[in-house]
Design an enzyme around this catalytic site. Structure first.
Site, PDB file in Angstrom:
ATOM      1  N   VAL A 201      -1.972 -17.872   0.503  1.00 17.26           N
ATOM      2  CA  VAL A 201      -1.517 -17.646  -0.876  1.00 17.26           C
ATOM      3  C   VAL A 201      -0.926 -18.913  -1.487  1.00 17.26           C
ATOM      4  O   VAL A 201      -1.236 -19.275  -2.636  1.00 17.26           O
ATOM      5  CB  VAL A 201      -0.512 -16.472  -0.923  1.00 17.26           C
TER       6      VAL A 201
ATOM      7  N   GLU B 236       5.429 -10.209  -9.025  1.00 22.08           N
ATOM      8  CA  GLU B 236       4.188  -9.544  -9.465  1.00 22.08           C
ATOM      9  C   GLU B 236       3.159  -9.452  -8.336  1.00 22.08           C
ATOM     10  O   GLU B 236       2.451  -8.449  -8.185  1.00 22.08           O
ATOM     11  CB  GLU B 236       3.582 -10.328 -10.646  1.00 22.08           C
TER      12      GLU B 236
ATOM     13  N   GLU C 172      -2.585  -7.640   7.946  1.00 17.52           N
ATOM     14  CA  GLU C 172      -1.362  -8.422   8.142  1.00 17.52           C
ATOM     15  C   GLU C 172      -1.365  -8.958   9.567  1.00 17.52           C
ATOM     16  O   GLU C 172      -2.101  -8.460  10.424  1.00 17.52           O
ATOM     17  CB  GLU C 172      -0.140  -7.521   7.964  1.00 17.52           C
TER      18      GLU C 172
ATOM     19  N   LYS D 244       5.135  -1.383  -0.869  1.00 14.10           N
ATOM     20  CA  LYS D 244       4.630  -1.542  -2.240  1.00 14.10           C
ATOM     21  C   LYS D 244       5.037  -0.360  -3.118  1.00 14.10           C
ATOM     22  O   LYS D 244       5.397  -0.530  -4.281  1.00 14.10           O
ATOM     23  CB  LYS D 244       3.109  -1.730  -2.202  1.00 14.10           C
TER      24      LYS D 244
ATOM     25  N   GLY E 255      -5.731 -11.651  -0.910  1.00 10.57           N
ATOM     26  CA  GLY E 255      -6.602 -12.841  -0.901  1.00 10.57           C
ATOM     27  C   GLY E 255      -5.987 -13.994  -1.662  1.00 10.57           C
ATOM     28  O   GLY E 255      -5.095 -13.820  -2.495  1.00 10.57           O
TER      29      GLY E 255
END
Ligand code: HSE
Length: 433
Positions: A16, A131, A192, A207, A304
């Site tokens: 990321v 976000e 993960e 989440k 991703g």
């Protein structure tokens, strides 16, 4: 910020973090055209500099020690992309105390340590944005905070874990068993580091905690959610569900109830006709119902490099507004209010329709004894199938769909049925949408 330039530092150049660096370098002009600001990648802290990430880092300060980045007074915004609890928590806390805004994709951190971190952000007059922590590239957090700000959120149903969705899709399409589909998901890099969080429902629960806190304008305690994963689902269950007209999805559920919020994560039979049934492979979606807008669906890539980085950069741009106006909006505290804990209704008090699958001996009277126990606990059968043969000797699969029943009654009924020696103890209970 000086001369309309925003200085950004990244901690963690994994998948990321690399994506964020790539956007800041490759989309520099586009970002300036759209905002009138210059976004400069000033520094990166990373332990492993041996990997070729295909980035031109000329002019970027490259450190091994994150403290060097955190102590650089010229950095306006810190991006935390290392994930996990530690050292992520320590670095984020230090950044906030050094009065830097922070952007993170770290759902575990926000869901379990958000309360402390948002308090710190408030105390030091900065913001902590997240976000990318839910739904990868899908702008669901801005969607809830801004797009749907006029609405009370009545319900949300989310497919929030790409790994589980990929596994269930492969089991449905290719009639694979769980283990084989998990190996594929791992090979594709969706899971993960510890896939227990993916297949056990923990990642989706992190989440959901975040989405629920925003939707309810309060603080949701992660530990109060009821969480069940997909590890007990067999290809036979997928096939039964298919024959009944359903597809099994790992759903994160948010429902407003008179007594509080119904919040849970579990595998769910979704009717083929529902939009969520068509969300396949590693994709994510959130179906949100607001009291003014009605039903909406947010859909897209939930993980991703590029999608997650896209979400992080949207937070960077959002924060630059505060830097430009020298404002302190306390966005996180307004919408993730640590002072206002939301009441979560225990799952035992919730009613659902159920899918029940047993392996039983094929002998006279067995079905009526199972049906008798269900009746005793006020549970009414809607449909029933028994297969004639199964590879497990002597045992046959029986599947029942029930009408609405209380979870507590279902627990009591299953405890009683499970004690019969003609029922194998690997029975399965799933809930219907
Ligand atoms: N492991 C996560 C998933 C990645 O499968 O959805 C994004 O949070």
């Amino acid at each position: 910020m000086k001369d309309n330039q925003v200085n950004v530092g990244i901690i963690g150049l994994g998948t990321v973090g690399t994506g964020v660096a790539r956007i800041l370098l490759e989309q520099k002009d586009l970002l300036t055209t759209r905002t009138g600001l210059t976004f400069k990648l000033s520094g990166i802290a990373e332990l492993n500099w041996d990997i070729d990430r295909n980035l031109d880092l000329t002019g970027v300060n490259c450190y091994r020690d994150a403290n060097q980045l955190l102590d650089d007074a010229s950095i306006d915004i810190i991006i935390e992309t290392i994930g996990g609890y530690e050292p992520a928590y320590t670095f984020v806390a230090k950044a906030l105390k050094n009065r830097k805004h922070v952007v993170t994709a770290n759902k575990a951190l926000i869901a379990t340590k958000g309360r402390e971190l948002f308090k710190l952000a408030q105390e030091y007059g900065v913001d902590l944005m997240f976000e990318a922590s839910v739904g990868g590239g899908i702008p669901i957090i801005k969607g809830l905070r801004e797009g749907l700000v006029a609405n009370k959120i009545q319900s949300m149903y989310g497919i929030l874990n790409g790994t589980s969705n990929y596994i269930l899709t492969r089991m449905y399409q290719e009639e694979m068993e769980f283990g084989q589909a998990l190996q594929e998901a791992k090979a594709k890099g969706f899971a993960e580091a510890d896939p227990t969080l993916d297949v056990g429902g923990g990642d989706a629960a992190h989440k959901l905690t975040i989405l629920a806190s925003i939707a309810a304008s309060g603080f949701v305690d992660f530990n109060k959610l009821s969480v069940e994963g997909i590890t007990k689902i067999t290809k036979l269950d997928i096939k039964f569900a298919k024959d009944f007209g359903y597809v099994i999805k790992l759903l994160a559920v948010y429902r407003e109830q008179p007594e509080g919020l119904d919040l849970r994560v579990h595998p769910t039979l979704v009717p083929n006709s529902h939009l969520l049934a068509a969300v396949s492979n590693e994709l994510n979606a959130v179906f949100v119902k607001g009291d003014f807008v009605g039903s909406t669906m947010f859909y897209g890539p939930g993980a991703g490099e590029r999608p997650t980085a896209s979400a992080i950069v949207s937070d960077i741009v959002d924060l630059s507004r505060d830097l430009l106006l020298k404002e302190d909006r306390h966005l996180c505290n307004r919408t993730f209010n640590p002072e206002n804990e939301v009441k979560v209704v225990p799952i035992e008090e919730i009613s659902n329709r159920y899918y029940l699958r047993f392996f039983t001996l094929d002998e006279p009277g067995i079905l009526s004894r199972i049906a008798g126990v269900l009746g005793e606990f006020n549970i009414s059968i809607a449909s029933m199938v028994q297969l004639e043969t199964h590879e497990q000797e002597h045992y046959v699969p029986i599947v029942l769909l029930t009408h609405q029943a209380r979870e507590k009654d279902m627990n009591d009924a299953l405890a009683k049925i499970g004690k019969y020696d003609f029922v194998k103890d690997d029975y399965l209970r799933l809930r219907l949408f």
